[in-house]
Structures are given as C-alpha cells and as structure tokens.
Design a protein around this motif. Structure first.
Motif, PDB file in Angstrom:
ATOM      1  N   VAL A   1      -6.856   8.673  -8.374  1.00  9.72           N
ATOM      2  CA  VAL A   1      -6.194   8.011  -9.494  1.00  9.72           C
ATOM      3  C   VAL A   1      -6.694   6.572  -9.524  1.00  9.72           C
ATOM      4  CG1 VAL A   1      -3.997   7.381 -10.560  1.00  9.72           C
ATOM      5  CG2 VAL A   1      -4.142   9.493  -9.215  1.00  9.72           C
ATOM      6  N   VAL A   2      -7.148   6.134 -10.691  1.00 12.02           N
ATOM      7  CA  VAL A   2      -7.701   4.779 -10.818  1.00 12.02           C
ATOM      8  C   VAL A   2      -6.989   4.006 -11.921  1.00 12.02           C
ATOM      9  CG1 VAL A   2     -10.003   5.533 -10.069  1.00 12.02           C
ATOM     10  CG2 VAL A   2      -9.524   5.385 -12.511  1.00 12.02           C
ATOM     11  N   THR A   3      -7.037   2.689 -11.803  1.00 13.21           N
ATOM     12  CA  THR A   3      -6.617   1.842 -12.924  1.00 13.21           C
ATOM     13  C   THR A   3      -7.759   1.860 -13.935  1.00 13.21           C
ATOM     14  OG1 THR A   3      -7.558  -0.043 -11.712  1.00 13.21           O
ATOM     15  CG2 THR A   3      -5.171   0.255 -11.576  1.00 13.21           C
ATOM     16  N   LYS A   4      -7.437   1.781 -15.210  1.00 15.25           N
ATOM     17  CA  LYS A   4      -8.521   1.735 -16.205  1.00 15.25           C
ATOM     18  C   LYS A   4      -9.218   0.378 -16.200  1.00 15.25           C
ATOM     19  CE  LYS A   4      -7.442   5.591 -19.175  1.00 15.25           C
ATOM     20  NZ  LYS A   4      -7.154   6.094 -20.530  1.00 15.25           N
TER      21      LYS A   4
ATOM     22  N   HIS B   1      -8.357   2.909   0.340  1.00 14.41           N
ATOM     23  CA  HIS B   1      -9.223   2.034   1.107  1.00 14.41           C
ATOM     24  C   HIS B   1      -9.276   0.713   0.351  1.00 14.41           C
ATOM     25  CE1 HIS B   1     -11.035   5.965   2.681  1.00 14.41           C
ATOM     26  NE2 HIS B   1     -10.341   5.411   3.658  1.00 14.41           N
ATOM     27  N   ASN B   2      -8.826  -0.332   0.993  1.00 14.11           N
ATOM     28  CA  ASN B   2      -8.649  -1.612   0.296  1.00 14.11           C
ATOM     29  C   ASN B   2      -9.564  -2.655   0.926  1.00 14.11           C
ATOM     30  OD1 ASN B   2      -7.083  -2.839  -1.843  1.00 14.11           O
ATOM     31  ND2 ASN B   2      -6.037  -4.047  -0.290  1.00 14.11           N
ATOM     32  N   GLY B   3     -10.830  -2.667   0.492  1.00 13.71           N
ATOM     33  CA  GLY B   3     -11.821  -3.573   1.077  1.00 13.71           C
ATOM     34  C   GLY B   3     -12.884  -2.794   1.819  1.00 13.71           C
ATOM     35  N   LYS B   4     -14.116  -3.315   1.749  1.00 15.04           N
ATOM     36  CA  LYS B   4     -15.281  -2.609   2.293  1.00 15.04           C
ATOM     37  C   LYS B   4     -15.102  -2.157   3.746  1.00 15.04           C
ATOM     38  CE  LYS B   4     -20.150  -2.716   1.988  1.00 15.04           C
ATOM     39  NZ  LYS B   4     -21.413  -3.199   1.870  1.00 15.04           N
ATOM     40  N   GLN B   5     -14.587  -3.072   4.591  1.00 14.38           N
ATOM     41  CA  GLN B   5     -14.464  -2.730   6.022  1.00 14.38           C
ATOM     42  C   GLN B   5     -13.418  -1.661   6.296  1.00 14.38           C
ATOM     43  OE1 GLN B   5     -14.839  -5.676   9.224  1.00 14.38           O
ATOM     44  NE2 GLN B   5     -14.721  -7.194   7.584  1.00 14.38           N
ATOM     45  N   SER B   6     -12.552  -1.406   5.301  1.00 12.01           N
ATOM     46  CA  SER B   6     -11.543  -0.353   5.481  1.00 12.01           C
ATOM     47  C   SER B   6     -12.106   1.015   5.116  1.00 12.01           C
ATOM     48  CB  SER B   6     -10.304  -0.651   4.625  1.00 12.01           C
ATOM     49  OG  SER B   6     -10.588  -0.382   3.262  1.00 12.01           O
ATOM     50  N   GLY B   7     -13.357   1.033   4.620  1.00 11.60           N
ATOM     51  CA  GLY B   7     -13.965   2.302   4.227  1.00 11.60           C
ATOM     52  C   GLY B   7     -14.087   2.462   2.721  1.00 11.60           C
ATOM     53  N   GLN B   8     -13.811   1.392   1.980  1.00 11.48           N
ATOM     54  CA  GLN B   8     -13.895   1.481   0.509  1.00 11.48           C
ATOM     55  C   GLN B   8     -15.359   1.457   0.078  1.00 11.48           C
ATOM     56  OE1 GLN B   8     -12.005  -1.730  -1.649  1.00 11.48           O
ATOM     57  NE2 GLN B   8     -12.012  -0.616  -3.579  1.00 11.48           N
ATOM     58  N   GLU B   9     -15.807   2.568  -0.476  1.00 13.77           N
ATOM     59  CA  GLU B   9     -17.205   2.648  -0.913  1.00 13.77           C
ATOM     60  C   GLU B   9     -17.362   2.307  -2.383  1.00 13.77           C
ATOM     61  OE1 GLU B   9     -17.717   6.660   0.790  1.00 13.77           O
ATOM     62  OE2 GLU B   9     -19.399   5.773   1.884  1.00 13.77           O
ATOM     63  N   VAL B  10     -16.332   2.607  -3.176  1.00 11.36           N
ATOM     64  CA  VAL B  10     -16.372   2.255  -4.602  1.00 11.36           C
ATOM     65  C   VAL B  10     -15.407   1.080  -4.809  1.00 11.36           C
ATOM     66  CG1 VAL B  10     -15.999   3.052  -6.960  1.00 11.36           C
ATOM     67  CG2 VAL B  10     -16.897   4.645  -5.235  1.00 11.36           C
ATOM     68  N   PRO B  11     -15.922  -0.102  -5.156  1.00  8.55           N
ATOM     69  CA  PRO B  11     -15.065  -1.286  -5.225  1.00  8.55           C
ATOM     70  C   PRO B  11     -14.254  -1.379  -6.525  1.00  8.55           C
ATOM     71  CG  PRO B  11     -17.335  -1.918  -5.619  1.00  8.55           C
ATOM     72  CD  PRO B  11     -17.346  -0.433  -5.390  1.00  8.55           C
ATOM     73  N   HIS B  12     -13.570  -0.303  -6.836  1.00  6.85           N
ATOM     74  CA  HIS B  12     -12.658  -0.223  -7.993  1.00  6.85           C
ATOM     75  C   HIS B  12     -11.431   0.518  -7.463  1.00  6.85           C
ATOM     76  CE1 HIS B  12     -12.147   0.909 -12.530  1.00  6.85           C
ATOM     77  NE2 HIS B  12     -11.047   1.252 -11.876  1.00  6.85           N
ATOM     78  N   VAL B  13     -10.260  -0.120  -7.532  1.00  6.44           N
ATOM     79  CA  VAL B  13      -9.052   0.457  -6.912  1.00  6.44           C
ATOM     80  C   VAL B  13      -8.882   1.932  -7.254  1.00  6.44           C
ATOM     81  CG1 VAL B  13      -6.523   0.451  -6.967  1.00  6.44           C
ATOM     82  CG2 VAL B  13      -7.752  -1.707  -6.777  1.00  6.44           C
ATOM     83  N   HIS B  14      -8.688   2.736  -6.203  1.00  2.16           N
ATOM     84  CA  HIS B  14      -8.441   4.167  -6.417  1.00  2.16           C
ATOM     85  C   HIS B  14      -7.561   4.700  -5.302  1.00  2.16           C
ATOM     86  CE1 HIS B  14     -12.174   3.661  -4.136  1.00  2.16           C
ATOM     87  NE2 HIS B  14     -11.893   4.794  -3.507  1.00  2.16           N
ATOM     88  N   VAL B  15      -6.689   5.620  -5.688  1.00  2.00           N
ATOM     89  CA  VAL B  15      -5.805   6.268  -4.721  1.00  2.00           C
ATOM     90  C   VAL B  15      -6.316   7.685  -4.522  1.00  2.00           C
ATOM     91  CG1 VAL B  15      -3.420   6.966  -4.225  1.00  2.00           C
ATOM     92  CG2 VAL B  15      -3.861   4.898  -5.574  1.00  2.00           C
ATOM     93  N   HIS B  16      -6.570   8.030  -3.252  1.00  2.00           N
ATOM     94  CA  HIS B  16      -6.966   9.407  -2.917  1.00  2.00           C
ATOM     95  C   HIS B  16      -5.719  10.268  -2.803  1.00  2.00           C
ATOM     96  CE1 HIS B  16     -11.216   8.798  -1.527  1.00  2.00           C
ATOM     97  NE2 HIS B  16     -10.786   7.580  -1.288  1.00  2.00           N
ATOM     98  N   LEU B  17      -5.757  11.460  -3.364  1.00  2.00           N
ATOM     99  CA  LEU B  17      -4.716  12.476  -3.179  1.00  2.00           C
ATOM    100  C   LEU B  17      -5.434  13.657  -2.542  1.00  2.00           C
ATOM    101  CD1 LEU B  17      -3.503  10.643  -5.465  1.00  2.00           C
ATOM    102  CD2 LEU B  17      -2.547  12.683  -6.446  1.00  2.00           C
TER     103      LEU B  17
END
Ligand code: AMP
Ligand code: ZN
Length: 136
Positions: A40-43, A83-99
C-alpha cells in the motif's frame, strides 16, 4: 523523478491494483514473498513515514485496514512491515506498507529472528536512549 511507485500511481506502468482512494493505492507486489504479498502506497511521493501529511497518513492506514481484511483471509495471519530508510532495508524510496501473509511453514520467525546480534545494553544505556527519545 524516476520512482517506480510514482509510475504505478500514474498508471504509466502496469500493476495488479486491489483498491485505491484519491490519496493511496494498494497493489500486488511483483516479486511476492508469499501468496498475496501486497503493498500500500501514498499517491504522493514521500520517502519516509515522518514526511507524510496527516491527511495522507490517515488515508494510507485506512487503505491498509481495508486491504488487510482481504489479504488476511489467505492465511489468517499477516505481517505488516514498513522499511523506513535505506539502512532499514528500504529499496524503493517511496513510502510503502508491506502486507505479507504469514504461516508457520514460511520459516520467517518472529521479529527477533531478524537480529542475530542485538546490542548488549546496560540500564544506563537504555535510560540515556529513553531520555533522548522523550525529549526530541
Ligand atoms: P522494500 O525493499 O521494502 O523497499 O520493498 C520494495 C518492494 O517493491 C519489494 O517487495 C519489491 O518486490 C516490490 N516491487 C519492486 N518493483 C515493483 C513493481 N514494479 N511492482 C510491484 N512491486 C514491485
Ligand atoms: Zn515515488
């Protein structure tokens, strides 16, 4: 901006869209870690959760709530992850929630299994961090 999720939001590239509002979009992950793995992403393009406006944040979580009622039917247990920030494992730098539907067979384990070497913190260390978090 060359952002893959902005392209999905603008329908410039295809995605299996599950649900959308004016401010958020739920779609299937293209490289699923489990059957039904969705995002789920913000537009609006925000890199991190703390950047999101109050309105977009409320809408994002409402879309998470509505989408999880569908995804959770798959195994009756769903991991929500951001994943909130590159070092946390965020590969796509656009807020997204994994389900991610979970099951006892996926061997992913509890959150503690992700950190084989947690820091050894003294009571003083914890108190210092606590005071920093409380103040800021
Ligand atoms: P993260 O590593 O938390 O930034 O998650 C990024 C997620 O985006 C991964 O689970 C990828 O499989 C997923 N992903 C990458 N490209 C696409 C795409 N074009 N459509 C759907 N999901 C994608
Ligand atoms: Zn974006």
């Amino acid at each position: 901006m060359n952002c893959i999720f902005c392209k999905i939001v603008k329908k410039e590239i295809p995605a299996k869209i599950i649900f959308e509002t004016e401010k958020s979009l739920a779609f299937m992950d293209a490289f699923p870690l489990a059957k039904g793995h969705s995002l789920v992403v913000t537009k609006t393009h925000y890199e991190k959760v703390q950047d999101i406006s109050k309105e977009d944040n409320a809408d994002l979580f409402e879309t998470v709530r509505r989408t999880i009622s569908k995804v959770d039917k798959i195994t009756d247990a769903t991991l929500l992850a951001v994943h909130n920030g590159k070092q946390s494992g965020q590969e796509v730098p656009h807020v997204h929630v994994h389900l991610i539907p979970r099951s006892s067979e996926d061997s992913a384990g509890p959150v503690h299994s992700m950190f084989p070497n947690p820091p050894q913190l003294s009571d003083k260390d914890i108190q210092t961090i606590y005071e920093k978090l409380k103040e800021s």
